[in-house]
Design a protein around this motif. Sequence first.
Motif, PDB file in Angstrom:
ATOM      1  N   ASP A  34      94.540  13.726   9.544  1.00 17.34           N
ATOM      2  CA  ASP A  34      95.339  14.783   8.920  1.00 17.34           C
ATOM      3  C   ASP A  34      96.595  15.050   9.767  1.00 17.34           C
ATOM      4  O   ASP A  34      96.504  15.593  10.874  1.00 17.34           O
ATOM      5  N   PRO A  35      97.784  14.672   9.261  1.00 16.46           N
ATOM      6  CA  PRO A  35      98.995  14.821  10.085  1.00 16.46           C
ATOM      7  C   PRO A  35      99.369  16.268  10.343  1.00 16.46           C
ATOM      8  O   PRO A  35     100.129  16.566  11.262  1.00 16.46           O
ATOM      9  N   GLU A  36      98.815  17.184   9.538  1.00 18.39           N
ATOM     10  CA  GLU A  36      99.170  18.603   9.733  1.00 18.39           C
ATOM     11  C   GLU A  36      98.405  19.225  10.888  1.00 18.39           C
ATOM     12  O   GLU A  36      98.817  20.245  11.428  1.00 18.39           O
ATOM     13  N   ILE A  37      97.275  18.626  11.241  1.00 16.24           N
ATOM     14  CA  ILE A  37      96.455  19.205  12.317  1.00 16.24           C
ATOM     15  C   ILE A  37      96.558  18.380  13.598  1.00 16.24           C
ATOM     16  O   ILE A  37      96.455  18.905  14.701  1.00 16.24           O
ATOM     17  N   CYS A  38      96.789  17.075  13.438  1.00 16.20           N
ATOM     18  CA  CYS A  38      96.826  16.160  14.591  1.00 16.20           C
ATOM     19  C   CYS A  38      97.867  16.626  15.620  1.00 16.20           C
ATOM     20  O   CYS A  38      98.994  16.984  15.260  1.00 16.20           O
ATOM     21  N   ILE A  39      97.468  16.609  16.898  1.00 13.16           N
ATOM     22  CA  ILE A  39      98.429  17.005  17.936  1.00 13.16           C
ATOM     23  C   ILE A  39      98.939  15.790  18.724  1.00 13.16           C
ATOM     24  O   ILE A  39      99.511  15.935  19.793  1.00 13.16           O
ATOM     25  N   ARG A  40      98.704  14.608  18.193  1.00  8.29           N
ATOM     26  CA  ARG A  40      99.260  13.365  18.770  1.00  8.29           C
ATOM     27  C   ARG A  40      98.909  13.221  20.249  1.00  8.29           C
ATOM     28  O   ARG A  40      99.771  12.934  21.086  1.00  8.29           O
ATOM     29  N   CYS A  41      97.633  13.433  20.566  1.00  6.96           N
ATOM     30  CA  CYS A  41      97.230  13.388  21.979  1.00  6.96           C
ATOM     31  C   CYS A  41      96.806  11.977  22.388  1.00  6.96           C
ATOM     32  O   CYS A  41      96.506  11.746  23.552  1.00  6.96           O
ATOM     33  N   ASN A  42      96.697  11.070  21.426  1.00  8.44           N
ATOM     34  CA  ASN A  42      96.391   9.659  21.685  1.00  8.44           C
ATOM     35  C   ASN A  42      94.914   9.382  21.979  1.00  8.44           C
ATOM     36  O   ASN A  42      94.522   8.245  22.204  1.00  8.44           O
ATOM     37  N   THR A  43      94.075  10.414  21.975  1.00  9.23           N
ATOM     38  CA  THR A  43      92.667  10.217  22.307  1.00  9.23           C
ATOM     39  C   THR A  43      92.006   9.220  21.348  1.00  9.23           C
ATOM     40  O   THR A  43      91.263   8.337  21.769  1.00  9.23           O
ATOM     41  N   CYS A  44      92.286   9.343  20.065  1.00  6.86           N
ATOM     42  CA  CYS A  44      91.624   8.475  19.077  1.00  6.86           C
ATOM     43  C   CYS A  44      92.033   7.020  19.284  1.00  6.86           C
ATOM     44  O   CYS A  44      91.197   6.108  19.243  1.00  6.86           O
TER      45      CYS A  44
END
Length: 416
Positions: free
Chosen positions: A16-26
């Motif tokens: 979900d791009p609205e919630i993702c904080i782009r932390c790269n963990t995934c």
Amino acid sequence: MNAPLPVEVLKQHLIDPEICIRCNTCEETCPVDAITHDSNNYVVDPEICNGCMACVPPCPTGSIDNWRLVVRAEAYSVQDQFGWEELPQEKSLPLDAAGADDAAQQVAADPQAEPATPPATLVTPGAAVPPWSAAHPYVNLYTHKTPITATVVGNYRVTGADTESDIHHIVLDFGEQPFPVLEGQSIGILPPGVDAMGRPHHARQYSLASPRDGERAGYNNLSLTVKRVTQDHGGEAAHGVCSNYLCDLAKNDTVQVIGPFGHTFLMPNHPKANLIMICTGTGSAPMRAMTERSRRLIGTADIGKLMLFFGARTERELPYFGPLMKLPRDFIDINLALSREPGQPKRYVQDLIRERAAQVRGLLTDRNTCIYVCGLKGMEVGVLDALREVVVQSGEDWSILHEALRREGRLHFETY
Ligand code: NAP
């Protein structure tokens, strides 16, 4: 006449791009490299993803746990997903779609359920569950669409003025608005302005440096430890959008905040729980929060042992050096690893773990001990090697202990 072949249905994994904080963990966690990103979004390649779920528990926001039933031939491509600002609506499937009912049941399966624990061989070295006694964390109370406004009530430098490391302690107050947090959680900051493509900046994630009852006990505030970014990882000049914004804030300025995030890197809440805290630089933020939580419990609860391994270039570049050194030695066992202190040999946290092997081993084998590692990505391997050596030296099997530490939510990593 032959009947037409039924269309194949895919339960497509989406972020979900609205919630993702782009932390790269995934992306780091995915064992088959199905997750990738561009400057806009983190996305899952439907050609590669095998639905193993390894990426789901580590995601601090839950944005990873989204699924859509699609006709396989019409799956959303990586390019489609790069362009999204929000997830697409569910599409209805053709009536003859094969496996649609089964897949629908999987997608509909309790959306609030705890994420599945992935197979042990597929995950990062840390636990995917919190310690059994951790308090219940609140997550995602405020999102990109509904951020909360905080007011800056403090912003000062916590490293020597003449050093390269410009690290700030920033205190944000939420006034009358609820913002419940736990030590080890993080928040997202929405820097003002737009990126090179004219889009609003994404949120940047920072760990809390203060305990659950506030930077100042009883106040609805929290603190962050932020290093001004002036170089990229390769040492080239770079301007960190959010870190510079935060470090330049003045008292009474307001900041847009989302979160809180994180449901595993949490401290135990039971009597006599021990903490081994291993960090570098600004990775000390959650360690400060946990230490301060424990300190405030002195006299009211039966706190266990605290052992800290803290790495920095020099004493003057070690955030909070002064206050840290004032803590009583019978409360916390402090081990400083300085890598560039003039006249001293280069030391890393893993060197000190080896030097203190007997004490570390004693704590590691106590089931009341939880271990937290936060800071530079590069330290992960070194720290794991040192912990393994410490255990193997005493004739114990590291793989069995490591597995137990993960299963019991007693070993946690947060590295970047
Ligand atoms: P830094 O000053 O670059 O490094 C801190 C210390 O770690 C230095 O002594 C450095 O030694 C040493 N180090 C380098 N490589 C190492 C390795 N492989 N193993 C062990 N130690 C090593 O640190 P920083 O700039 O503050 O960065 C800390 C990291 O924490 C950042 O990546 C940041 O994103 C992350 N973080 C921040 C927060 C937050 O809330 N602010 C939260 C979580 C994580 P050298 O002399 O060799 O460089």
